[in-house]
Design an enzyme around this catalytic site. Structure first.
Site, short mmCIF file in Angstrom:
data_model
loop_
_atom_site.label_atom_id
_atom_site.label_comp_id
_atom_site.label_asym_id
_atom_site.label_seq_id
_atom_site.Cartn_x
_atom_site.Cartn_y
_atom_site.Cartn_z
CG ASP A 250 4.40 -6.72 -0.10
OD1 ASP A 250 3.77 -7.80 -0.04
OD2 ASP A 250 5.15 -6.33 0.80
C1 BGC Z 1 4.77 -9.20 2.83
C2 BGC Z 1 5.60 -9.87 1.76
C3 BGC Z 1 5.03 -11.24 1.48
C4 BGC Z 1 3.58 -11.08 1.05
C5 BGC Z 1 2.90 -12.39 0.71
C6 BGC Z 1 3.30 -9.20 2.48
O1 BGC Z 1 2.53 -8.72 3.53
O2 BGC Z 1 5.23 -7.88 3.01
O3 BGC Z 1 6.94 -9.99 2.19
O4 BGC Z 1 5.79 -11.88 0.51
O5 BGC Z 1 2.87 -10.47 2.11
O6 BGC Z 1 2.72 -13.17 1.83
#
Ligand code: BGC
Length: 710
Positions: A250
């Protein structure tokens, strides 16, 4: 003859695999260490590194999970000058509420197609974390509380995306069930809860859906960051499940260099070293430091090669290397129709006393009330935001459906703002409108936050925030009470990612519709259901407790934990597993959802097979409207060595029937349907004994019972 054809096919597949492996090895042998390491981390906000010299492209990712996200460029800055408005699909919980596996596939196919059109290689979805607490701000993105249902929907979604030549990225692996302290919290749970509740959806998405990528989550699991977890990544995902694809962190979930690399992470994304607006991606944990470590003998190069091999494997699998991916399509009528269909089948009719719905032809005036009736939701919620090509609000949908013959008025009723109070003048205005109308329709519930054009103005159903309570915000309780007193023919339509506390008004309001965030065509779907042009067939994929105190995570377990740990002492008793076993009545049960017609289940037959059972029964439409029913099959083990929940979902089928029509449904239960995880012996066990087979149209409405003795 048949055998030789099959053998030829198998040999062909094996040959292709060997060819790809050979191509990958040849490429790796030509790469410098720096080039390899460059592929292990971000090269911009949403890309990871490629090697131009060798024709290896960057891997381009995009959120997900219910539409291709508005463009943020390479630098995180929302680009407002691009034609990037696409199909805003209903959110994940609405998809799950359809209980329609084919729609799971169709949904994924729309997403994959639009992602391909926009030049994305990976779509960051589906989000499949289990809904443990009603407060989780991201429940709206997820697929419910039941591991079996989550798995079935995820498999379809992943296949739908990947059949378009784009990779799905299943997220957030694992145990990311709250947003409060999501970057730091350490989750502790039993091995049984992990295996029975929190992992099966991921396992299905990987082993049956064949997902090419998976996103490791922010939180810690048993003391180690999930993105560094040898147990979750190497042992379970890669060894047990045989995952061949890429583990992507993530965004900003990596905390050092050696641990994640040794323990199974492949690509580090989003690490924020305070570098914006001039990021130096060489400063990521898995960048220049890795080059130095390998050169000085502190890390073996084979570890890096293994990760590069995985990335290239996905690139070959999705034809990125040959540059022959499907072109994809954008904003087509067909995509919009799929969005409509998911909304139509996912909206749940919770209550309908006296058959107030569908609205009778005699209804000539409708008072539409509530800020959510006139609010566009697509850009809210955080990373799942979508710039919608258009978005039909509930008010617009009702106006479309009413045409000239029915008069629709609108009163705002409440305001979504940080003061979070009832506004008497607006209530008075709503009461006046309601008392003049044949019917009042209040569209309320949750929201993604305040001003959707301000990043992080999040609240309630949004990323990085949980709901402060289950209470209706913005004085909606007062509004509903006042309106229904003025006009007893009041319908409440709830927007939102899950349960809200309805105890103050539920007994006084005749009809309630749960509409989630229903996407680009949502307003039309809501209106068509209210007016009877569509017959509702959605079923809750999550139990709605009466109050927060009744929710098992809050009653038995911990939420949100102390500042360091959260203990899931609710264990396997998540959702209906708790309500049924502990005999607590929810407001609306898992699997509940009404229809304008009626159905009868009959003729159950349970036939034992070599390792399970085949269950057949008949579903008949006994009412006046065409409609669909979801036949749900639960098992109950009569006596087990360890306690088991009262019932567990093991099969379901959505059946479409004309009035008077009937169909036979057949559900096959394999060995795994009867097993549970014994964490004393640390293995899945099948115990001999009698299993009840329970069939119904909701977890609290079982109408057929059979048995099988294993
Ligand atoms: C979120 C993810 C997301 C990623 C990219 C993160 O903060 O938890 O679900 O895909 O950001 O935007």
């Amino acid at each position: 003859m048949r055998i030789s054809v099959a053998l030829c096919l198998l040999t062909g597949v094996a040959q292709a695999q060997t060819d790809t492996a050979a191509k990958i090895n040849a490429l790796i042998s030509k790469m410098t260490l720096e080039e390899k390491v460059n592929m292990l981390h971000a090269s911009s906000s949403f890309t990871s590194g490629g090697v131009k010299r060798l024709g290896i492209p960057e891997l381009v990712t995009s959120d997900g999970p219910h539409g291709v996200r508005a463009e943020h460029g390479r630098d995180w800055i929302l680009d407002n000058n691009l034609a990037d408005s696409g199909t805003y699909l209903p959110v994940g919980v609405c998809l799950a509420a359809t209980w329609n596996k084919k729609l799971g596939y169709d949904f994924g196919a729309v997403l994959g197609s639009e992602a391909a059109y926009r030049g994305k290689d990976v779509i960051l979805g589906p989000g499949i974390n289990i809904m443990r607490s009603p407060l989780n701000g991201r429940n709206f993105e997820y697929q419910g509380e039941d591991p079996y249902l989550v798995g079935r929907m995820a498999v379809g979604y992943v296949k739908g995306v990947q059949d378009q030549g784009v990779s799905a990225c299943v997220k957030h692996y694992a145990a990311n069930n709250q947003e409060t302290m999501r970057f730091t919290i350490n989750v502790e749970m039993s091995e049984r809860a992990l295996r029975e509740i929190y992992l099966p959806g991921f396992k299905a998405a990987i082993t049956e859906g064949g997902a090419n990528t998976i996103m490791s989550s922010y939180n810690k699991f048993r003391g180690q960051w999930a993105s560094h977890s040898n147990y979750l990544l190497n042992q379970i995902l890669k060894k047990e499940w045989g995952f061949k694809g890429i583990v992507i962190s993530d965004w900003n979930a990596v905390h050092n260099t050696s641990q994640p690399l040794w323990n199974g992470l492949d690509i580090e994304m989003g690490t924020d070293l305070g570098m914006l607006p001039n990021p130096n991606y060489g400063k990521f944990y898995t960048a220049d430091t890795v080059v130095q470590m390998v050169k000085s003998g502190r890390m073996p190069e084979y570890l890096i090669n293994e990760k590069v091999r995985r990335i290239l494997w996905v690139m070959y699998r999705t034809h990125m290397m040959e540059g022959k991916r499907k072109a994809g399509e954008y904003n087509t009528k067909a995509h919009q129709q799929t969005a409509y269909k998911v909304a139509e089948e996912g909206i749940v009719l919770l209550k309908n006393n006296g058959n107030l719905l569908p609205l009778a032809a005699t209804v000539k005036t409708i008072a539409v009330i509530g800020h959510n009736a006139d609010r566009k939701q697509s850009m809210g919620g955080g990373s799942s935001q979508v710039r919608a090509f258009y978005e039909v609000t509930p008010l617009q949908g009702l106006r479309n459906a009413a045409g000239n013959s029915v008069q629709v008025t609108y009163a705002q009723g409440y305001v979504i703002d940080k003061s979070n109070t009832a506004k008497q003048a607006l209530i008075d205005e709503a009461v006046a409108a309601a008392s003049k109308a044949d019917v009042a329709i209040i569209v309320g519930g949750w929201t993604h936050g305040y001003n959707y054009s301000i990043w992080r103005d999040n609240a309630y159903d949004a990323e990085d925030t949980d709901k402060p309570s289950m209470d209706m915000p913005f004085g909606q309780n007062e509004l509903i009470e006042a309106v229904r007193k003025a006009n007893p023919r009041t319908v409440v339509v709830l927007i939102g990612g899950g349960a809200i506390d309805m105890t103050k008004w539920i007994n006084n309001v005749p009809a309630v519709l749960q509409a989630w965030y229903p996407g680009i065509e949502g307003g039309n779907a809501i209106a068509n259901i209210l007016m009877g042009k569509s017959n509702p067939s959605g079923k809750l994929p999550v139990s709605f407790p009466k109050t927060l105190a009744d929710a098992p995570a809050h009653k038995l377990g911990q939420y949100p934990g102390d500042s360091i740990n959260v203990y899931y002492n609710d264990d396997i008793y998540v959702g209906y597993r708790y309500f049924d076993t502990y005999k607590v009545q929810p407001q609306f049960a898992f699997g509940h959802g009404l229809s304008y017609t009626s159905f009868a289940f009959s003729n159950i037959n349970v036939a034992k097979t070599a390792n399970g059972a085949t269950v057949t029964f008949t579903v008949k439409n006994t009412g006046k409207y065409a409609g669909a029913e979801v036949a749900q099959l639960y098992i109950h083990q009569q006596a087990s060595a360890l306690p088991r929940p009262e019932k567990e979902l093991k099969g379901f089928e959505k059946v479409y029937l004309q009035p008077g029509q009937q169909k036979q449904v057949s559900i096959t239960l394999g060995k795994d349907a009867f097993q549970y995880f014994n964490d004393v012996t640390n293995q899945w066990v099948t115990e001999k004994g009698i299993f009840d087979i329970l069939i119904g149209n909701a977890s609290d409405n079982i109408t057929l019972r059979g048995k099988v003795s294993l």
